[in-house]
Design an enzyme around this catalytic site. Structure first.
Site, mmCIF file in Angstrom:
data_model
loop_
_atom_site.group_PDB
_atom_site.id
_atom_site.type_symbol
_atom_site.label_atom_id
_atom_site.label_comp_id
_atom_site.label_asym_id
_atom_site.label_seq_id
_atom_site.Cartn_x
_atom_site.Cartn_y
_atom_site.Cartn_z
ATOM 1 N N GLU A 189 4.364 7.148 7.404
ATOM 2 C CA GLU A 189 4.173 6.581 6.070
ATOM 3 C C GLU A 189 5.436 6.642 5.224
ATOM 4 O O GLU A 189 5.705 7.643 4.565
ATOM 5 C CB GLU A 189 3.041 7.301 5.314
ATOM 6 C CG GLU A 189 2.803 6.689 3.934
ATOM 7 C CD GLU A 189 1.777 7.418 3.076
ATOM 8 O OE1 GLU A 189 1.372 8.532 3.444
ATOM 9 O OE2 GLU A 189 1.401 6.875 2.042
ATOM 10 N N LYS A 211 1.811 3.139 8.045
ATOM 11 C CA LYS A 211 1.174 3.109 6.716
ATOM 12 C C LYS A 211 2.273 2.867 5.705
ATOM 13 O O LYS A 211 3.262 3.613 5.668
ATOM 14 C CB LYS A 211 0.469 4.444 6.439
ATOM 15 C CG LYS A 211 -0.044 4.580 4.998
ATOM 16 C CD LYS A 211 -1.049 5.702 4.877
ATOM 17 C CE LYS A 211 -1.503 5.890 3.439
ATOM 18 N NZ LYS A 211 -2.669 6.780 3.331
ATOM 19 N N SER A 239 -2.480 2.694 -1.549
ATOM 20 C CA SER A 239 -2.715 1.935 -2.788
ATOM 21 C C SER A 239 -1.656 2.244 -3.838
ATOM 22 O O SER A 239 -1.395 1.385 -4.701
ATOM 23 C CB SER A 239 -4.126 2.150 -3.317
ATOM 24 O OG SER A 239 -4.411 3.505 -3.577
ATOM 25 N N GLY A 240 -1.087 3.424 -3.827
ATOM 26 C CA GLY A 240 0.123 3.709 -4.604
ATOM 27 C C GLY A 240 0.025 3.620 -6.118
ATOM 28 O O GLY A 240 1.051 3.557 -6.790
HETATM 29 P P1 13P Z 1 -2.987 6.256 -2.480
HETATM 30 O O1 13P Z 1 -3.775 5.133 -1.866
HETATM 31 O O2 13P Z 1 -3.683 6.940 -3.627
HETATM 32 O O3 13P Z 1 -1.573 5.862 -2.779
HETATM 33 O O4 13P Z 1 -2.911 7.417 -1.388
HETATM 34 C C1 13P Z 1 -2.731 7.107 -0.072
HETATM 35 C C2 13P Z 1 -1.999 8.192 0.604
HETATM 36 O O5 13P Z 1 -2.493 8.767 1.547
HETATM 37 C C3 13P Z 1 -0.660 8.532 0.121
HETATM 38 O O6 13P Z 1 -0.027 9.375 1.042
#
Ligand code: 13P
Length: 342
Positions: free
Chosen positions: A179, A221, A263-264
């Site tokens: 990620e 991701k 989702s960030g």
């Molecule tokens: P968000 O979708 O809240 O950004 O979190 C996803 C996530 O696992 C970040 O590492």
């Protein structure tokens, strides 16, 4: 094929099965405290357990959710009835994932930039997590946009660590979810996000290749390509979809079994709309595009719960609704009207 490779192939394809995505519930202690502060409840072990039980044990979720990413504390916890969380997931046909990075530190010599920690002792921790029931793992690298940043030093240090982590995961039989997250907090344009995300992904796949990490046993991701939250020029849903797909096509090997988005900080409904626009508009991509949201799946559920046991059923219903909307979005079949019916 060796047993371990066959299992990694099966796990990776189950993670991105048609119409399904991943629920991220791996908030660290400071992050879950922030979420609980928002609803005025204390972040103690029992409250975290009770909340995670709502997320984990929700009949119907497995129609849309292939896996959940747990935090170290959570993988060792159990339902009120005494079933461990990994066992509860397995019973529902949902894979257990585990966040294995140790969070971020300031990158030496590079003010404003972070590097993710956690490689020391990782092989031993991964082996234990597998024994506890995990079948995939997650490591998040953070890339910050600002004046003169990101530097190549930051991108390279972070992508190298991701490759080291991914190699260890494959060795012990866990599918690495790699990620790289380009943050959306600044005032940058969508074009800057595109350029930074593209460079980050090119560096990531170069590092994975140089460490002999197998793409076919790796899930990506990543952030969508969006303008920063503080940018005056926001983008339409179709622009975000088009720029994100273009960036992925220009950077991600076809052998990757699937791409899932974080989702960030996007709202729940916008994150769904963006994913849907990509899947409705592009039918022949080399990889499935799905979701691995934390906040965009959990926020309405957390609010409905509010820390009160009597709200459990309402909270579970809110979560299932978002899971269903995103499951449909991963097929390009979501309609905004579905929000009104809920
Ligand atoms: P968000 O979708 O809240 O950004 O979190 C996803 C996530 O696992 C970040 O590492």
């Amino acid at each position: 094929m060796s047993d371990i490779k066959a299992e990694l192939t099966a796990t990776a394809s189950a993670m991105v099965a048609k119409g399904k995505g991943i629920l991220a519930i791996d908030e660290s202690f400071p992050s879950i405290k922030k979420r609980f502060d928002g609803i005025g409840i204390e972040s103690n072990e029992e409250n975290r357990r009770a909340y995670r039980e709502i997320l984990i044990d929700n009949p119907g979720a497995a129609d849309y959710i292939s896996g959940m990413i747990l935090f170290d504390e959570t993988i060792r916890q159990a339902t009120k009835a005494g079933e461990t969380f990994p066992a509860a997931l397995k019973r529902q046909g949902i894979l257990t994932g585990i966040k294995v990075d140790a969070g971020t530190s300031d990158l030496a010599g590079h003010p404003g930039e972070k590097v993710t920690d956690g490689l020391d002792g990782l092989r031993k921790r991964l082996t234990e997590y597998r024994t506890l029931g995990a079948r995939f793992a997650k490591w998040r690298a953070v890339i910050t946009i600002g004046a003169g940043i990101p530097t190549s030093a930051c991108i390279e240090a972070n992508m190298h660590a991701l490759a080291r982590y991914a190699g260890l995961c494959q060795e012990v039989g866990l599918v690495p979810m790699v990620e790289p997250e380009v943050l959306m907090d600044a005032d940058n344009t969508i074009d800057t996000c595109y350029t930074v995300t593209r460079t980050t992904l090119h560096t990531l796949f170069d590092m994975l290749d140089r460490q002999d990490v197998r793409c076919e046993h790796t899930i990506l991701k990543v952030n969508m390509v969006v303008p920063g939250k503080l940018c005056a020029q926001q983008a339409s849903v179709s622009d975000v979809a088009a720029q994100t797909v273009r960036c992925l096509l220009d950077s991600v090997p076809a052998s990757i079994p699937g791409v899932v988005f974080l989702s960030g900080g996007q709202s729940a409904e916008l994150a769904t709309a963006h994913l849907n626009a990509m899947n409705a508009g592009w039918k022949n991509l080399p990889w499935p595009l799905s979701f691995s949201y934390g906040r965009a799946l959990q926020a309405p559920c957390l609010k409905a719960w509010g820390g009160k046991p009597e709200n459990t059923a309402a909270a579970k219903a809110r979560l299932l609704h978002r899971e269903k909307c995103n499951g449909l979005a991963s097929l390009g079949q979501y309609k905004p009207e579905m929000e009104k019916a809920a």
